[in-house]
Design a protein around this motif. Sequence first.
Motif, PDB file in Angstrom:
ATOM      1  N   GLY A   3       0.786  -1.221   0.000  1.00  0.00           N
ATOM      2  CA  GLY A   3       0.000   0.000   0.000  1.00  0.00           C
ATOM      3  C   GLY A   3       0.819   1.273   0.000  1.00  0.00           C
ATOM      4  N   ALA A   4       1.959   1.266   0.728  1.00  0.00           N
ATOM      5  CA  ALA A   4       2.817   2.446   0.822  1.00  0.00           C
ATOM      6  C   ALA A   4       4.165   2.020   1.390  1.00  0.00           C
ATOM      7  CB  ALA A   4       2.186   3.522   1.705  1.00  0.00           C
ATOM      8  N   VAL A   5       5.162   2.889   1.227  1.00  0.00           N
ATOM      9  CA  VAL A   5       6.469   2.635   1.826  1.00  0.00           C
ATOM     10  C   VAL A   5       6.812   3.782   2.785  1.00  0.00           C
ATOM     11  CG1 VAL A   5       7.358   1.248  -0.062  1.00  0.00           C
ATOM     12  CG2 VAL A   5       7.709   3.732  -0.103  1.00  0.00           C
ATOM     13  N   ILE A   6       7.574   3.418   3.808  1.00  0.00           N
ATOM     14  CA  ILE A   6       8.064   4.376   4.807  1.00  0.00           C
ATOM     15  C   ILE A   6       9.581   4.481   4.677  1.00  0.00           C
ATOM     16  CG2 ILE A   6       8.492   4.704   7.271  1.00  0.00           C
ATOM     17  CD1 ILE A   6       5.742   5.312   6.993  1.00  0.00           C
ATOM     18  N   LEU A   7      10.092   5.694   4.772  1.00  0.00           N
ATOM     19  CA  LEU A   7      11.530   5.897   4.730  1.00  0.00           C
ATOM     20  C   LEU A   7      12.073   6.331   6.084  1.00  0.00           C
ATOM     21  CD1 LEU A   7      12.036   7.907   1.411  1.00  0.00           C
ATOM     22  CD2 LEU A   7      12.817   5.583   1.858  1.00  0.00           C
ATOM     23  N   LEU A   8      13.062   5.607   6.590  1.00  0.00           N
ATOM     24  CA  LEU A   8      13.982   6.162   7.551  1.00  0.00           C
ATOM     25  C   LEU A   8      15.075   6.847   6.737  1.00  0.00           C
ATOM     26  CD1 LEU A   8      14.327   3.216  10.092  1.00  0.00           C
ATOM     27  CD2 LEU A   8      13.339   5.465  10.573  1.00  0.00           C
ATOM     28  N   PRO A   9      15.779   7.823   7.301  1.00  0.00           N
ATOM     29  CA  PRO A   9      16.830   8.481   6.522  1.00  0.00           C
ATOM     30  C   PRO A   9      18.029   7.565   6.346  1.00  0.00           C
ATOM     31  CG  PRO A   9      16.924   9.204   8.794  1.00  0.00           C
ATOM     32  CD  PRO A   9      15.687   8.340   8.673  1.00  0.00           C
ATOM     33  N   ASP A  10      18.943   7.943   5.469  1.00  0.00           N
ATOM     34  CA  ASP A  10      20.229   7.260   5.398  1.00  0.00           C
ATOM     35  C   ASP A  10      20.882   7.410   6.769  1.00  0.00           C
ATOM     36  OD1 ASP A  10      23.053   6.738   5.022  1.00  0.00           O
ATOM     37  OD2 ASP A  10      22.686   6.874   2.862  1.00  0.00           O
ATOM     38  N   LEU A  11      21.162   6.304   7.441  1.00  0.00           N
ATOM     39  CA  LEU A  11      21.637   6.356   8.820  1.00  0.00           C
ATOM     40  C   LEU A  11      23.130   6.648   8.937  1.00  0.00           C
ATOM     41  CD1 LEU A  11      19.567   3.395  10.318  1.00  0.00           C
ATOM     42  CD2 LEU A  11      19.054   5.844  10.373  1.00  0.00           C
ATOM     43  N   TYR A  12      23.836   6.694   7.804  1.00  0.00           N
ATOM     44  CA  TYR A  12      25.252   7.076   7.813  1.00  0.00           C
ATOM     45  C   TYR A  12      25.432   8.468   7.216  1.00  0.00           C
ATOM     46  CZ  TYR A  12      30.290   7.004   7.157  1.00  0.00           C
ATOM     47  OH  TYR A  12      31.627   7.320   7.195  1.00  0.00           O
ATOM     48  N   ASN A  13      24.961   8.648   5.993  1.00  0.00           N
ATOM     49  CA  ASN A  13      25.019   9.960   5.346  1.00  0.00           C
ATOM     50  C   ASN A  13      23.729  10.714   5.665  1.00  0.00           C
ATOM     51  OD1 ASN A  13      27.560   9.522   3.848  1.00  0.00           O
ATOM     52  ND2 ASN A  13      26.344   7.960   2.791  1.00  0.00           N
ATOM     53  N   ARG A  14      23.596  11.094   6.928  1.00  0.00           N
ATOM     54  CA  ARG A  14      22.360  11.730   7.370  1.00  0.00           C
ATOM     55  C   ARG A  14      22.155  13.084   6.690  1.00  0.00           C
ATOM     56  NH1 ARG A  14      24.283   9.303  12.024  1.00  0.00           N
ATOM     57  NH2 ARG A  14      22.811   7.900  13.060  1.00  0.00           N
ATOM     58  N   PRO A  15      20.900  13.428   6.393  1.00  0.00           N
ATOM     59  CA  PRO A  15      20.622  14.769   5.876  1.00  0.00           C
ATOM     60  C   PRO A  15      21.099  15.828   6.871  1.00  0.00           C
ATOM     61  CG  PRO A  15      18.685  13.354   5.680  1.00  0.00           C
ATOM     62  CD  PRO A  15      19.673  12.620   6.529  1.00  0.00           C
ATOM     63  N   ARG A  16      21.677  16.927   6.355  1.00  0.00           N
ATOM     64  CA  ARG A  16      22.158  17.995   7.232  1.00  0.00           C
ATOM     65  C   ARG A  16      21.017  18.899   7.682  1.00  0.00           C
ATOM     66  NH1 ARG A  16      26.278  20.237   2.960  1.00  0.00           N
ATOM     67  NH2 ARG A  16      24.431  19.640   1.748  1.00  0.00           N
ATOM     68  N   ASN A  17      19.958  18.941   6.888  1.00  0.00           N
ATOM     69  CA  ASN A  17      18.805  19.784   7.204  1.00  0.00           C
ATOM     70  C   ASN A  17      17.580  19.221   6.498  1.00  0.00           C
ATOM     71  OD1 ASN A  17      18.892  20.848   4.434  1.00  0.00           O
ATOM     72  ND2 ASN A  17      20.687  21.994   5.150  1.00  0.00           N
ATOM     73  N   HIS A  18      16.426  19.851   6.690  1.00  0.00           N
ATOM     74  CA  HIS A  18      15.204  19.290   6.121  1.00  0.00           C
ATOM     75  C   HIS A  18      15.178  19.384   4.604  1.00  0.00           C
ATOM     76  CE1 HIS A  18      13.885  23.541   6.196  1.00  0.00           C
ATOM     77  NE2 HIS A  18      13.042  23.179   5.253  1.00  0.00           N
ATOM     78  N   LEU A  19      15.929  20.331   4.024  1.00  0.00           N
ATOM     79  CA  LEU A  19      15.989  20.442   2.565  1.00  0.00           C
ATOM     80  C   LEU A  19      16.770  19.272   1.963  1.00  0.00           C
ATOM     81  CD1 LEU A  19      16.562  24.284   2.151  1.00  0.00           C
ATOM     82  CD2 LEU A  19      14.434  23.004   1.842  1.00  0.00           C
ATOM     83  N   ASP A  20      17.802  18.817   2.669  1.00  0.00           N
ATOM     84  CA  ASP A  20      18.512  17.607   2.238  1.00  0.00           C
ATOM     85  C   ASP A  20      17.579  16.404   2.245  1.00  0.00           C
ATOM     86  OD1 ASP A  20      20.930  18.748   1.738  1.00  0.00           O
ATOM     87  OD2 ASP A  20      21.931  18.010   3.541  1.00  0.00           O
ATOM     88  N   LEU A  21      16.707  16.347   3.252  1.00  0.00           N
ATOM     89  CA  LEU A  21      15.752  15.246   3.340  1.00  0.00           C
ATOM     90  C   LEU A  21      14.764  15.284   2.180  1.00  0.00           C
ATOM     91  CD1 LEU A  21      14.626  12.808   4.848  1.00  0.00           C
ATOM     92  CD2 LEU A  21      13.304  14.391   6.276  1.00  0.00           C
ATOM     93  N   VAL A  22      14.315  16.478   1.807  1.00  0.00           N
ATOM     94  CA  VAL A  22      13.427  16.624   0.647  1.00  0.00           C
ATOM     95  C   VAL A  22      14.119  16.086  -0.605  1.00  0.00           C
ATOM     96  CG1 VAL A  22      12.269  18.257  -0.880  1.00  0.00           C
ATOM     97  CG2 VAL A  22      12.145  18.584   1.598  1.00  0.00           C
ATOM     98  N   LYS A  23      15.396  16.439  -0.790  1.00  0.00           N
ATOM     99  CA  LYS A  23      16.148  15.975  -1.966  1.00  0.00           C
ATOM    100  C   LYS A  23      16.265  14.449  -1.966  1.00  0.00           C
ATOM    101  CE  LYS A  23      18.999  20.164  -2.149  1.00  0.00           C
ATOM    102  NZ  LYS A  23      20.372  20.715  -1.937  1.00  0.00           N
ATOM    103  N   TYR A  24      16.514  13.881  -0.790  1.00  0.00           N
ATOM    104  CA  TYR A  24      16.653  12.427  -0.669  1.00  0.00           C
ATOM    105  C   TYR A  24      15.357  11.719  -1.063  1.00  0.00           C
ATOM    106  CZ  TYR A  24      17.479   7.860   1.512  1.00  0.00           C
ATOM    107  OH  TYR A  24      17.614   6.511   1.733  1.00  0.00           O
ATOM    108  N   ILE A  25      14.245  12.188  -0.542  1.00  0.00           N
ATOM    109  CA  ILE A  25      12.952  11.573  -0.850  1.00  0.00           C
ATOM    110  C   ILE A  25      12.621  11.752  -2.327  1.00  0.00           C
ATOM    111  CG2 ILE A  25      10.454  11.726  -0.404  1.00  0.00           C
ATOM    112  CD1 ILE A  25      11.158  12.331   2.508  1.00  0.00           C
ATOM    113  N   LYS A  26      13.021  12.878  -2.878  1.00  0.00           N
ATOM    114  CA  LYS A  26      12.799  13.124  -4.303  1.00  0.00           C
ATOM    115  C   LYS A  26      13.560  12.103  -5.155  1.00  0.00           C
ATOM    116  CE  LYS A  26      12.262  17.176  -7.295  1.00  0.00           C
ATOM    117  NZ  LYS A  26      12.483  18.642  -7.382  1.00  0.00           N
TER     118      LYS A  26
END
Length: 282
Positions: free
Chosen positions: A83-106
């Motif tokens: 039905g859907a997928v959930i993302l945890l962040p990259d646990l080593y190359n963590r996003p530096r800010n929420h904009l990095d997280l947006v790029k990762y999900i993109k």
Amino acid sequence: MEVNYGVISQYSNFLKACGVKGILLNDQIGEGMSLTLQERKALTEEWSQCCEKNGQFLIVQIGGIPLKEVIELANHCETNKVGAVILLPDLYNRPRNHLDLVKYIKLVAEGTKEIPILYHHHPKYTNLDLDMTNFLLDITGEVDSFVGLIHSTNDLQSALSSFHVNEKQFTVFMGTDEVILGAAASGFSCIMANTLNIFAKLVETICFSTTKGEILTAQKTQAVLAKALYRIYSYGDTVPALKAAMCIISKLPLGTTREPLEAIWEGNVEKMKNELHEMGLV
């Protein structure tokens, strides 16, 4: 500890009997980070069949590993009609800010077709505490398949801020047991708490009583839930202790945790069982 695929159908049936309508697979409690890529795929396939049979909505956590493998798991989930997928962040190359997280999900979304994507905000586990309100504001219009998040903190004010960003576009799940009552009273209708694995009826009572204005009942039930969790977690870390409780409550051979997580000593499991029995929960 090997994966016991044979017990999945029984556990799915147990959760259905408890009123659980959705399954979150391979996240923190499911020891997703301790599983190989092939094990995660095999579990997805098994649970997909069980959820289809029992009418349960399946969400699979696919993050915490290299990006190429995250995308591989996302495509595998699409193939298996998850039905859907959930993302945890990259646990080593963590996003530096929420904009990095947006790029990762993109990046993940661009590697998939149309499967809905959510993010699991779990700072205690990921050591990444980003502003989820700003994150939701900035991902709006950037990723069409992004549909919401699980907010696993005790900060109800922060969760509420995220909840109200765009209720029509984003689903925000409350993912913390200790604030279920406050979340329900504040308008949350989606709960993804650890105790749904074992005490789904207590969670249901808290939410139902709150919406009906039966606050005293909700308060008493939340107190019982808190007391049960205190006793369970007094025997060890969250995942091993909760898994021991899952075996006690479900009466199914769910096994112990995989190393390096330290399983609860058998004698303490028996003590936990006796304490839960005294509370009338077994």
